[in-house]
Design a protein around this motif. Structure first.
Motif, PDB file in Angstrom:
ATOM      1  N   ASP A  34      23.510 -65.602  46.125  1.00  0.00           N
ATOM      2  CA  ASP A  34      23.235 -65.332  47.442  1.00  0.00           C
ATOM      3  C   ASP A  34      22.985 -66.673  48.186  1.00  0.00           C
ATOM      4  OD1 ASP A  34      20.331 -66.441  47.594  1.00  0.00           O
ATOM      5  OD2 ASP A  34      19.645 -64.459  46.389  1.00  0.00           O
ATOM      6  N   GLY A  35      22.896 -66.729  49.561  1.00  0.00           N
ATOM      7  CA  GLY A  35      22.882 -68.117  50.190  1.00  0.00           C
ATOM      8  C   GLY A  35      21.713 -69.029  49.848  1.00  0.00           C
ATOM      9  N   GLN A  36      20.475 -68.450  49.454  1.00  0.00           N
ATOM     10  CA  GLN A  36      19.367 -69.558  48.859  1.00  0.00           C
ATOM     11  C   GLN A  36      19.920 -70.333  47.863  1.00  0.00           C
ATOM     12  OE1 GLN A  36      16.755 -70.785  51.147  1.00  0.00           O
ATOM     13  NE2 GLN A  36      16.817 -72.172  49.252  1.00  0.00           N
ATOM     14  N   GLU A  37      20.354 -69.095  46.940  1.00  0.00           N
ATOM     15  CA  GLU A  37      20.474 -69.850  45.293  1.00  0.00           C
ATOM     16  C   GLU A  37      21.650 -70.642  45.614  1.00  0.00           C
ATOM     17  OE1 GLU A  37      21.973 -67.101  42.169  1.00  0.00           O
ATOM     18  OE2 GLU A  37      20.347 -65.911  42.543  1.00  0.00           O
ATOM     19  N   ILE A  39      22.100 -72.952  48.240  1.00  0.00           N
ATOM     20  CA  ILE A  39      21.465 -73.984  48.530  1.00  0.00           C
ATOM     21  C   ILE A  39      20.879 -74.786  47.542  1.00  0.00           C
ATOM     22  CG2 ILE A  39      19.806 -74.998  49.892  1.00  0.00           C
ATOM     23  CD1 ILE A  39      21.821 -74.606  51.713  1.00  0.00           C
ATOM     24  N   ASP A  40      20.151 -73.993  46.896  1.00  0.00           N
ATOM     25  CA  ASP A  40      19.495 -74.653  45.721  1.00  0.00           C
ATOM     26  C   ASP A  40      20.367 -75.442  44.782  1.00  0.00           C
ATOM     27  OD1 ASP A  40      17.136 -73.627  46.942  1.00  0.00           O
ATOM     28  OD2 ASP A  40      16.722 -71.721  45.461  1.00  0.00           O
ATOM     29  N   ALA A  41      21.433 -74.553  44.209  1.00  0.00           N
ATOM     30  CA  ALA A  41      22.604 -75.090  43.142  1.00  0.00           C
ATOM     31  C   ALA A  41      23.013 -76.349  43.726  1.00  0.00           C
ATOM     32  CB  ALA A  41      23.456 -74.023  42.977  1.00  0.00           C
ATOM     33  N   ILE A  42      23.391 -76.382  45.099  1.00  0.00           N
ATOM     34  CA  ILE A  42      24.034 -77.414  45.812  1.00  0.00           C
ATOM     35  C   ILE A  42      23.336 -78.762  45.858  1.00  0.00           C
ATOM     36  CG2 ILE A  42      24.927 -78.332  47.942  1.00  0.00           C
ATOM     37  CD1 ILE A  42      25.887 -75.660  48.693  1.00  0.00           C
ATOM     38  N   GLU A  43      22.041 -78.593  45.880  1.00  0.00           N
ATOM     39  CA  GLU A  43      20.769 -79.763  45.780  1.00  0.00           C
ATOM     40  C   GLU A  43      20.726 -80.298  44.477  1.00  0.00           C
ATOM     41  OE1 GLU A  43      17.508 -77.851  47.720  1.00  0.00           O
ATOM     42  OE2 GLU A  43      18.212 -78.557  49.678  1.00  0.00           O
ATOM     43  N   ARG A  44      20.726 -79.218  43.679  1.00  0.00           N
ATOM     44  CA  ARG A  44      20.481 -79.390  42.009  1.00  0.00           C
ATOM     45  C   ARG A  44      21.618 -80.086  41.361  1.00  0.00           C
ATOM     46  NH1 ARG A  44      19.051 -74.688  40.633  1.00  0.00           N
ATOM     47  NH2 ARG A  44      21.090 -74.083  39.753  1.00  0.00           N
ATOM     48  N   GLU A  45      22.794 -79.340  41.561  1.00  0.00           N
ATOM     49  CA  GLU A  45      24.074 -79.469  40.872  1.00  0.00           C
ATOM     50  C   GLU A  45      25.060 -80.600  41.446  1.00  0.00           C
ATOM     51  OE1 GLU A  45      24.531 -78.508  37.686  1.00  0.00           O
ATOM     52  OE2 GLU A  45      22.919 -77.085  37.726  1.00  0.00           O
ATOM     53  N   ARG A  46      24.896 -80.723  42.753  1.00  0.00           N
ATOM     54  CA  ARG A  46      25.777 -81.591  43.617  1.00  0.00           C
ATOM     55  C   ARG A  46      27.311 -81.490  43.090  1.00  0.00           C
ATOM     56  NH1 ARG A  46      22.207 -85.186  46.856  1.00  0.00           N
ATOM     57  NH2 ARG A  46      20.315 -84.551  46.227  1.00  0.00           N
ATOM     58  N   PRO A  47      27.700 -80.194  43.385  1.00  0.00           N
ATOM     59  CA  PRO A  47      29.178 -79.888  43.282  1.00  0.00           C
ATOM     60  C   PRO A  47      29.895 -80.690  44.023  1.00  0.00           C
ATOM     61  CG  PRO A  47      28.310 -78.025  44.481  1.00  0.00           C
ATOM     62  CD  PRO A  47      26.987 -78.925  44.058  1.00  0.00           C
ATOM     63  N   VAL A  58      20.004 -62.808  51.812  1.00  0.00           N
ATOM     64  CA  VAL A  58      19.054 -64.045  52.183  1.00  0.00           C
ATOM     65  C   VAL A  58      19.566 -65.122  53.128  1.00  0.00           C
ATOM     66  CG1 VAL A  58      17.509 -65.813  50.980  1.00  0.00           C
ATOM     67  CG2 VAL A  58      18.337 -63.713  49.658  1.00  0.00           C
ATOM     68  N   LYS A  59      20.488 -65.601  52.791  1.00  0.00           N
ATOM     69  CA  LYS A  59      21.136 -66.586  53.847  1.00  0.00           C
ATOM     70  C   LYS A  59      22.740 -66.256  54.081  1.00  0.00           C
ATOM     71  CE  LYS A  59      17.818 -70.325  53.841  1.00  0.00           C
ATOM     72  NZ  LYS A  59      17.785 -71.600  53.640  1.00  0.00           N
ATOM     73  N   THR A  60      23.366 -66.504  55.039  1.00  0.00           N
ATOM     74  CA  THR A  60      24.679 -66.151  55.024  1.00  0.00           C
ATOM     75  C   THR A  60      25.354 -67.497  54.680  1.00  0.00           C
ATOM     76  OG1 THR A  60      25.082 -66.998  57.481  1.00  0.00           O
ATOM     77  CG2 THR A  60      24.590 -64.688  56.997  1.00  0.00           C
ATOM     78  N   GLY A  61      26.611 -67.355  54.657  1.00  0.00           N
ATOM     79  CA  GLY A  61      27.728 -68.518  53.994  1.00  0.00           C
ATOM     80  C   GLY A  61      27.454 -69.549  55.186  1.00  0.00           C
ATOM     81  N   PHE A  62      27.424 -69.144  56.624  1.00  0.00           N
ATOM     82  CA  PHE A  62      27.277 -69.944  57.806  1.00  0.00           C
ATOM     83  C   PHE A  62      26.174 -70.580  57.802  1.00  0.00           C
ATOM     84  CE2 PHE A  62      29.973 -66.391  60.091  1.00  0.00           C
ATOM     85  CZ  PHE A  62      31.164 -67.103  59.965  1.00  0.00           C
ATOM     86  N   ASP A  63      25.005 -70.123  57.476  1.00  0.00           N
ATOM     87  CA  ASP A  63      23.715 -70.605  57.137  1.00  0.00           C
ATOM     88  C   ASP A  63      23.780 -71.907  56.375  1.00  0.00           C
ATOM     89  OD1 ASP A  63      22.558 -68.870  59.115  1.00  0.00           O
ATOM     90  OD2 ASP A  63      21.854 -67.569  57.348  1.00  0.00           O
ATOM     91  N   VAL A  64      24.220 -71.531  55.096  1.00  0.00           N
ATOM     92  CA  VAL A  64      24.538 -72.661  53.935  1.00  0.00           C
ATOM     93  C   VAL A  64      25.378 -73.834  54.499  1.00  0.00           C
ATOM     94  CG1 VAL A  64      25.489 -73.037  51.625  1.00  0.00           C
ATOM     95  CG2 VAL A  64      24.291 -70.823  52.063  1.00  0.00           C
ATOM     96  N   CYS A  65      26.452 -73.449  55.078  1.00  0.00           N
ATOM     97  CA  CYS A  65      27.230 -74.580  55.481  1.00  0.00           C
ATOM     98  C   CYS A  65      26.582 -75.330  56.719  1.00  0.00           C
ATOM     99  CB  CYS A  65      28.400 -73.756  56.108  1.00  0.00           C
ATOM    100  SG  CYS A  65      29.737 -75.079  56.713  1.00  0.00           S
TER     101      CYS A  65
END
Length: 124
Positions: A34-37, A39-47, A58-65
Motif C-alpha cells: 500500500d502507499g504507506q508501506e 513511503i516507509d520502504a523508500i525511506e528505509r531501503e533507499r531504492p 492508505v495512500k495513492t501512488g500520486f500521494d507517494v510520488c
C-alpha cells in the motif's frame, strides 16, 4: 552490488510477477502493498527506482510520488507509475507530481524491463 527496486502494488499477482521479472534481470527487489508501506520502504531501503501503482489503499501512488518529491533526502528516487488509469489527465497528473515515467496496465513486460534499464543505466 545489485541495484535496488521497490515495487508498490496492492494486487498480489502483479507484485509476484514484477518481483520475478525484476529479480530475473538482476535487481534487488523490495515489496510494498500500500502507499504507506511504500513511503516507509523508500525511506528505509533507499531504492534507486520505484515501480508505483496509482490505485492503492492508505495512500495513492500520486500521494507517494508527491511525498517523495517533497522530501530533501528522497527526491532523486526514480519513479515509474504503473496504472490502469491511462487517461491523458491521469498521465499529466502523474508527470506533474514528478513521476519520471508513466506506463498504463496492461503493459508489455519487455517494455517495462527496457524502461527500467534505460532509467537506471545511463547511456555511454
Amino acid at each position: 552490488m545489485s541495484t535496488k527496486i521497490l515495487i508498490a502494488d496492492d494486487e498480489p499477482n502483479i507484485l509476484i510477477s514484477l518481483e520475478f521479472l525484476m529479480k530475473r534481470e538482476g535487481y534487488e527487489v523490495v515489496l510494498a502493498r500500500d502507499g504507506q508501506e511504500a513511503i516507509d520502504a523508500i525511506e528505509r531501503e533507499r531504492p534507486a527506482l520505484v515501480l508505483l501503482d496509482v490505485m492503492m489503499p492508505v495512500k495513492t501512488g500520486f500521494d507517494v510520488c508527491h511525498e517523495v518529491r517533497n522530501s530533501e533526502s528522497l527526491r532523486d528516487t526514480l519513479i515509474v507509475m504503473l496504472t490502469a488509469k491511462g487517461r491523458d489527465t491521469d498521465v499529466a497528473k502523474g508527470l506533474a507530481l514528478g513521476a519520471n515515467a508513466y506506463m498504463t496496465k496492461p503493459f508489455s513486460t519487455r517494455e517495462l524491463v527496457q524502461k527500467v534499464k534505460e532509467m537506471l543505466e545511463p547511456a555511454p
